[in-house]
Design a protein around this motif. Structure first.
Motif, PDB file in Angstrom:
ATOM      1  N   UNK A   1       0.900  -1.163   0.042  1.00  0.00           N
ATOM      2  CA  UNK A   1      -0.104  -0.171   0.232  1.00  0.00           C
ATOM      3  C   UNK A   1       0.916   1.366  -0.041  1.00  0.00           C
ATOM      4  N   UNK A   2       0.294   2.480  -0.212  1.00  0.00           N
ATOM      5  CA  UNK A   2       1.068   3.662  -0.254  1.00  0.00           C
ATOM      6  C   UNK A   2       1.615   4.136   0.842  1.00  0.00           C
ATOM      7  N   UNK A   3       1.019   3.723   2.164  1.00  0.00           N
ATOM      8  CA  UNK A   3       1.709   3.965   3.330  1.00  0.00           C
ATOM      9  C   UNK A   3       2.725   3.013   3.821  1.00  0.00           C
ATOM     10  N   UNK A   4       2.882   2.067   3.085  1.00  0.00           N
ATOM     11  CA  UNK A   4       4.052   1.263   3.235  1.00  0.00           C
ATOM     12  C   UNK A   4       3.598  -0.257   3.872  1.00  0.00           C
ATOM     13  N   UNK A   5       2.420  -0.352   4.079  1.00  0.00           N
ATOM     14  CA  UNK A   5       1.796  -1.545   4.711  1.00  0.00           C
ATOM     15  C   UNK A   5       1.676  -2.751   3.503  1.00  0.00           C
ATOM     16  N   UNK A   6       1.294  -3.774   3.900  1.00  0.00           N
ATOM     17  CA  UNK A   6       0.988  -5.083   2.832  1.00  0.00           C
ATOM     18  C   UNK A   6      -0.212  -5.693   3.161  1.00  0.00           C
ATOM     19  N   UNK A   7      -0.976  -5.948   2.259  1.00  0.00           N
ATOM     20  CA  UNK A   7      -2.294  -6.548   2.018  1.00  0.00           C
ATOM     21  C   UNK A   7      -2.404  -7.620   1.042  1.00  0.00           C
TER      22      UNK A   7
ATOM     23  N   UNK B   1      -6.975   0.675 -12.669  1.00  0.00           N
ATOM     24  CA  UNK B   1      -5.601   1.308 -11.684  1.00  0.00           C
ATOM     25  C   UNK B   1      -6.158   1.233 -10.400  1.00  0.00           C
ATOM     26  N   UNK B   2      -5.131   0.741  -9.487  1.00  0.00           N
ATOM     27  CA  UNK B   2      -5.386   0.727  -8.066  1.00  0.00           C
ATOM     28  C   UNK B   2      -4.191   1.529  -7.189  1.00  0.00           C
ATOM     29  N   UNK B   3      -4.432   2.037  -6.250  1.00  0.00           N
ATOM     30  CA  UNK B   3      -3.663   2.714  -5.478  1.00  0.00           C
ATOM     31  C   UNK B   3      -2.430   1.977  -4.588  1.00  0.00           C
ATOM     32  N   UNK B   4      -1.934   0.834  -5.265  1.00  0.00           N
ATOM     33  CA  UNK B   4      -0.973  -0.355  -4.890  1.00  0.00           C
ATOM     34  C   UNK B   4       0.135  -0.545  -5.555  1.00  0.00           C
TER      35      UNK B   4
END
Length: 358
Positions: free
Chosen positions: A36-42, A346-349
């Protein structure tokens, strides 16, 4: 208004209902890990058109996932060399189990279930002995490790179950890393990759190696056609000026066959195939290269090169309704057909390496 998925997730979380199936949560077509853009993972569940149906947190960067054949349950693996995997109920978001490799082992980012979903098999590296193992984990016992068998080589990376059976094909990449050296190969002077066929009762029943001149071609990832044909993607560990084939076709009991694009396009892949997939009808096979920013498509019968598609940082790849679906580190999901891109979302990842079909 409560959605069907939300209602089912609530029941599952409280233990009132049996665990949901993939159909109960909207029949996702694919799983993919992402940053993710905040540096986390999903971990994401994606519809065939690229729409995100769910996303669930991961404790670190993912690589690939193993989807249970019946239940809405996925095992997300850490990027290799990693020592953890997380079992997630994709309906409730509940973490069902945390898996950790025994001392001296690490996961390689992939795994596969037996046909009935009772056991999970995981390629692992025994980095002290320099040999490959396949870990065996029992779902009914909370994903407790109950055994292991030899992988038939060094550095097993990917594993798939052959159709209609509990026989498996393993991509033994040949590379022997050690956690203290990160992803650096330690055995290039003796490296030799292979494809191994095994079952849980008899162990390894067949091993296929490439020509000795291609011993530095690491067999990394696998794709499977409904009739049992296996596609394998490779990453060259030798001199960068060399440009050996990156794609092969194999059927157990037969010799493998190597495929290659025209010279200039082939060199543009930078000696690296990241993912591989057959088309839904099985007539074509494709490989992706994030280093080359390209997908290449071949005719699976003749082996002839068909077309290529340019896409920066592309890696995740699988069959789509009219061709292939690919994911890129840019966040793009591209559906490809014979004439090129059909649709793009498009995705913000930043999508990670693999797109796992359900």
């Amino acid at each position: 208004m409560t959605t069907r998925r939300g209602f089912l997730a609530g029941l599952v979380a409280t233990g009132i209902a049996p665990q949901a199936s993939w159909a109960d949560i909207g029949n996702p077509a694919y799983l993919s890990a992402a940053k993710m853009r905040d540096g986390s993972y999903r971990l994401f569940g994606l519809a065939a058109n690229g729409r995100a149906l769910f996303s669930l947190p991961l404790q670190g960067r993912g690589h690939a996932a193993a989807a249970h054949p019946h239940r809405a349950e996925a095992v997300a693996f850490a990027r290799r060399p990693g020592t953890f995997a997380r079992v997630i109920d994709c309906a409730s978001g509940q973490v069902l189990a945390e898996m950790h490799t025994p001392e001296g082992r690490h996961f390689m980012g992939h795994g596969v279930f037996t046909a009935d979903g009772s056991l999970l098999l995981t390629p692992e590296n025994d980095y002290e002995q320099g040999v490959g193992r396949i870990g065996i984990w029992d779902r009914a016992k909370g994903y407790r490790r109950v055994g292991e068998i030899a992988s038939g080589g060094v550095g097993p990376h990917d594993i798939l179950r052959l159709p209609g059976s509990d026989r498996f094909v393993v991509a033994n990449g040949g590379i022997d890393p050690h956690p203290e050296s990160g992803r650096t190969p330690l055995n290039l002077p003796t490296m030799r990759a292979n494809l191994a066929v095994l079952d849980l009762n008899r162990g390894v029943t067949e091993i296929t190696e490439l020509d000795i001149l291609l011993r530095l071609n690491s067999i990394r990832h696998l794709a499977l056609r409904a009739d049992g044909m296996v596609g394998f993607a490779m990453q060259w560990q030798g001199n960068g000026a060399d440009a050996p084939p990156l794609l092969g076709l194999y059927r157990p009991g037969e010799a493998s066959r190597l495929l290659q694009a025209p010279e200039a396009l082939h060199r543009d892949m930078n000696n690296y195939a990241g993912s591989i997939a057959f088309s839904t009808d099985g007539r074509q096979i494709a490989i992706s290269s994030p280093r080359g920013g390209m997908v290449q498509v071949f005719d699976a019968a003749s082996g002839d090169f068909a077309t290529h598609l340019d896409e920066p940082d592309v890696c995740g790849l699988n069959a789509g309704e009219n061709g292939f679906v690919a994911t890129a580190g840019s966040g793009r999901i591209i559906r490809y057909g014979a004439a090129g891109a059909i649709a793009v979302s498009e995705h913000a990842v930043a999508w990670d390496n693999h797109l796992v079909a359900l």
